[in-house]
Design a protein around this motif. Structure first.
Motif, PDB file in Angstrom:
ATOM      1  N   GLU A  17      41.324  89.586  11.848  1.00 51.85           N
ATOM      2  CA  GLU A  17      41.035  88.445  10.974  1.00 51.85           C
ATOM      3  C   GLU A  17      42.227  87.487  10.880  1.00 51.85           C
ATOM      4  O   GLU A  17      42.621  87.042   9.800  1.00 51.85           O
ATOM      5  CB  GLU A  17      40.619  88.935   9.585  1.00 51.85           C
ATOM      6  N   LEU A  18      42.800  87.168  12.040  1.00 54.15           N
ATOM      7  CA  LEU A  18      43.964  86.287  12.072  1.00 54.15           C
ATOM      8  C   LEU A  18      43.569  84.850  11.748  1.00 54.15           C
ATOM      9  O   LEU A  18      42.473  84.400  12.086  1.00 54.15           O
ATOM     10  CB  LEU A  18      44.637  86.341  13.447  1.00 54.15           C
ATOM     11  N   THR A  19      44.472  84.160  11.087  1.00 53.78           N
ATOM     12  CA  THR A  19      44.267  82.747  10.771  1.00 53.78           C
ATOM     13  C   THR A  19      45.402  81.949  11.405  1.00 53.78           C
ATOM     14  O   THR A  19      46.329  82.518  11.986  1.00 53.78           O
ATOM     15  CB  THR A  19      44.271  82.516   9.249  1.00 53.78           C
ATOM     16  N   ASP A  20      45.325  80.635  11.251  1.00 53.73           N
ATOM     17  CA  ASP A  20      46.350  79.782  11.850  1.00 53.73           C
ATOM     18  C   ASP A  20      47.700  79.881  11.144  1.00 53.73           C
ATOM     19  O   ASP A  20      48.623  79.130  11.433  1.00 53.73           O
ATOM     20  CB  ASP A  20      45.885  78.341  11.941  1.00 53.73           C
ATOM     21  N   SER A  21      47.842  80.843  10.233  1.00 48.10           N
ATOM     22  CA  SER A  21      49.136  81.074   9.586  1.00 48.10           C
ATOM     23  C   SER A  21      50.034  81.960  10.447  1.00 48.10           C
ATOM     24  O   SER A  21      51.176  82.227  10.082  1.00 48.10           O
ATOM     25  CB  SER A  21      48.944  81.714   8.210  1.00 48.10           C
ATOM     26  N   VAL A  22      49.502  82.410  11.600  1.00 50.88           N
ATOM     27  CA  VAL A  22      50.298  83.210  12.523  1.00 50.88           C
ATOM     28  C   VAL A  22      50.179  82.646  13.935  1.00 50.88           C
ATOM     29  O   VAL A  22      49.233  81.917  14.256  1.00 50.88           O
ATOM     30  CB  VAL A  22      49.869  84.706  12.544  1.00 50.88           C
ATOM     31  N   ALA A  23      51.152  82.985  14.746  1.00 54.34           N
ATOM     32  CA  ALA A  23      51.104  82.725  16.180  1.00 54.34           C
ATOM     33  C   ALA A  23      51.330  84.062  16.867  1.00 54.34           C
ATOM     34  O   ALA A  23      51.895  84.987  16.280  1.00 54.34           O
ATOM     35  CB  ALA A  23      52.174  81.724  16.585  1.00 54.34           C
ATOM     36  N   PRO A  28      56.663  87.530  28.851  1.00 54.12           N
ATOM     37  CA  PRO A  28      56.402  86.490  29.859  1.00 54.12           C
ATOM     38  C   PRO A  28      55.389  86.889  30.925  1.00 54.12           C
ATOM     39  O   PRO A  28      54.559  86.060  31.322  1.00 54.12           O
ATOM     40  CB  PRO A  28      57.785  86.242  30.469  1.00 54.12           C
ATOM     41  N   ASP A  29      55.407  88.134  31.388  1.00 55.36           N
ATOM     42  CA  ASP A  29      54.430  88.566  32.398  1.00 55.36           C
ATOM     43  C   ASP A  29      53.015  88.561  31.830  1.00 55.36           C
ATOM     44  O   ASP A  29      52.069  88.099  32.485  1.00 55.36           O
ATOM     45  CB  ASP A  29      54.765  89.961  32.926  1.00 55.36           C
ATOM     46  N   SER A  30      52.846  89.081  30.610  1.00 55.02           N
ATOM     47  CA  SER A  30      51.535  89.092  29.962  1.00 55.02           C
ATOM     48  C   SER A  30      51.068  87.665  29.695  1.00 55.02           C
ATOM     49  O   SER A  30      49.885  87.344  29.881  1.00 55.02           O
ATOM     50  CB  SER A  30      51.591  89.876  28.650  1.00 55.02           C
ATOM     51  N   PHE A  31      51.982  86.812  29.253  1.00 51.42           N
ATOM     52  CA  PHE A  31      51.652  85.411  28.981  1.00 51.42           C
ATOM     53  C   PHE A  31      51.172  84.730  30.260  1.00 51.42           C
ATOM     54  O   PHE A  31      50.137  84.058  30.264  1.00 51.42           O
ATOM     55  CB  PHE A  31      52.885  84.691  28.416  1.00 51.42           C
ATOM     56  N   ILE A  55      44.407  80.272  17.339  1.00 49.20           N
ATOM     57  CA  ILE A  55      45.685  80.952  17.181  1.00 49.20           C
ATOM     58  C   ILE A  55      46.576  80.570  18.361  1.00 49.20           C
ATOM     59  O   ILE A  55      46.211  80.761  19.525  1.00 49.20           O
ATOM     60  CB  ILE A  55      45.516  82.488  17.143  1.00 49.20           C
ATOM     61  N   GLU A  56      47.759  80.024  18.052  1.00 49.52           N
ATOM     62  CA  GLU A  56      48.671  79.609  19.112  1.00 49.52           C
ATOM     63  C   GLU A  56      49.248  80.834  19.821  1.00 49.52           C
ATOM     64  O   GLU A  56      49.650  81.808  19.191  1.00 49.52           O
ATOM     65  CB  GLU A  56      49.805  78.759  18.543  1.00 49.52           C
ATOM     66  N   ILE A  57      49.279  80.762  21.161  1.00 48.70           N
ATOM     67  CA  ILE A  57      49.807  81.834  21.990  1.00 48.70           C
ATOM     68  C   ILE A  57      51.098  81.317  22.624  1.00 48.70           C
ATOM     69  O   ILE A  57      51.103  80.285  23.300  1.00 48.70           O
ATOM     70  CB  ILE A  57      48.810  82.243  23.107  1.00 48.70           C
ATOM     71  N   LEU A  58      52.188  82.044  22.396  1.00 52.17           N
ATOM     72  CA  LEU A  58      53.504  81.632  22.871  1.00 52.17           C
ATOM     73  C   LEU A  58      54.101  82.680  23.803  1.00 52.17           C
ATOM     74  O   LEU A  58      53.789  83.863  23.703  1.00 52.17           O
ATOM     75  CB  LEU A  58      54.453  81.456  21.685  1.00 52.17           C
ATOM     76  N   GLN A  59      54.983  82.217  24.666  1.00 56.55           N
ATOM     77  CA  GLN A  59      55.727  83.128  25.533  1.00 56.55           C
ATOM     78  C   GLN A  59      56.997  83.559  24.812  1.00 56.55           C
ATOM     79  O   GLN A  59      57.737  82.721  24.300  1.00 56.55           O
ATOM     80  CB  GLN A  59      56.079  82.427  26.841  1.00 56.55           C
ATOM     81  N   ASP A  60      57.232  84.863  24.789  1.00 56.75           N
ATOM     82  CA  ASP A  60      58.440  85.398  24.154  1.00 56.75           C
ATOM     83  C   ASP A  60      59.669  84.989  24.959  1.00 56.75           C
ATOM     84  O   ASP A  60      59.704  85.147  26.169  1.00 56.75           O
ATOM     85  CB  ASP A  60      58.362  86.922  24.078  1.00 56.75           C
ATOM     86  N   THR A  61      60.658  84.442  24.269  1.00 53.16           N
ATOM     87  CA  THR A  61      61.903  84.051  24.921  1.00 53.16           C
ATOM     88  C   THR A  61      63.072  84.917  24.460  1.00 53.16           C
ATOM     89  O   THR A  61      64.200  84.711  24.887  1.00 53.16           O
ATOM     90  CB  THR A  61      62.225  82.572  24.627  1.00 53.16           C
ATOM     91  N   THR A  62      62.786  85.898  23.604  1.00 49.52           N
ATOM     92  CA  THR A  62      63.848  86.744  23.058  1.00 49.52           C
ATOM     93  C   THR A  62      64.064  88.020  23.855  1.00 49.52           C
ATOM     94  O   THR A  62      65.092  88.658  23.719  1.00 49.52           O
ATOM     95  CB  THR A  62      63.536  87.148  21.602  1.00 49.52           C
ATOM     96  N   GLY A  63      63.060  88.388  24.651  1.00 51.96           N
ATOM     97  CA  GLY A  63      63.138  89.650  25.379  1.00 51.96           C
ATOM     98  C   GLY A  63      62.772  90.851  24.535  1.00 51.96           C
ATOM     99  O   GLY A  63      62.992  91.996  24.934  1.00 51.96           O
ATOM    100  N   ASN A  64      62.197  90.614  23.351  1.00 51.25           N
ATOM    101  CA  ASN A  64      61.875  91.704  22.426  1.00 51.25           C
ATOM    102  C   ASN A  64      60.436  92.203  22.510  1.00 51.25           C
ATOM    103  O   ASN A  64      60.128  93.241  21.946  1.00 51.25           O
ATOM    104  CB  ASN A  64      62.160  91.274  20.986  1.00 51.25           C
ATOM    105  N   VAL A  65      59.552  91.460  23.164  1.00 52.25           N
ATOM    106  CA  VAL A  65      58.140  91.853  23.211  1.00 52.25           C
ATOM    107  C   VAL A  65      57.867  92.576  24.533  1.00 52.25           C
ATOM    108  O   VAL A  65      58.043  92.001  25.605  1.00 52.25           O
ATOM    109  CB  VAL A  65      57.206  90.632  23.064  1.00 52.25           C
TER     110      VAL A  65
END
Length: 77
Positions: A17-23, A28-31, A55-65
């Motif tokens: 039940e995600l809303t636009d309050s999250v991204a 990067p490979d999954s993205f 829901i906005e989908i972003l590429q992780d740039t931190t290397g943590n995901v």
């Protein structure tokens, strides 16, 4: 999530039940795989920002995901 696909992402968004309050941030490979599937499904057209069910989908740039994992970011300040 076993593999990040359009159907899996849609199901994840609806089930949680995600809303636009999250991204969502993805490894990067999954993205990249998700974007390629999205482009193939939508005739090589993609919206900016990249969203699924609002829901906005972003590429992780931190290397943590990790690959095939979903990370939620709070977008409300």
């Amino acid at each position: 999530m076993e593999k990040i696909t359009l159907d899996a992402m849609r199901n994840f968004i609806v089930e949680n039940e995600l809303t636009d309050s999250v991204a969502i941030t993805l490894h990067p490979d999954s993205f990249d795989e998700l974007v390629l599937e999205y482009l193939d499904t939508n005739g090589n057209q993609i919206e900016r920002p990249f969203e699924i069910l609002g829901i906005e989908i972003l590429q992780d740039t931190t290397g943590n995901v990790p690959v095939n994992k979903v990370n939620l970011l709070d977008t409300v300040e």
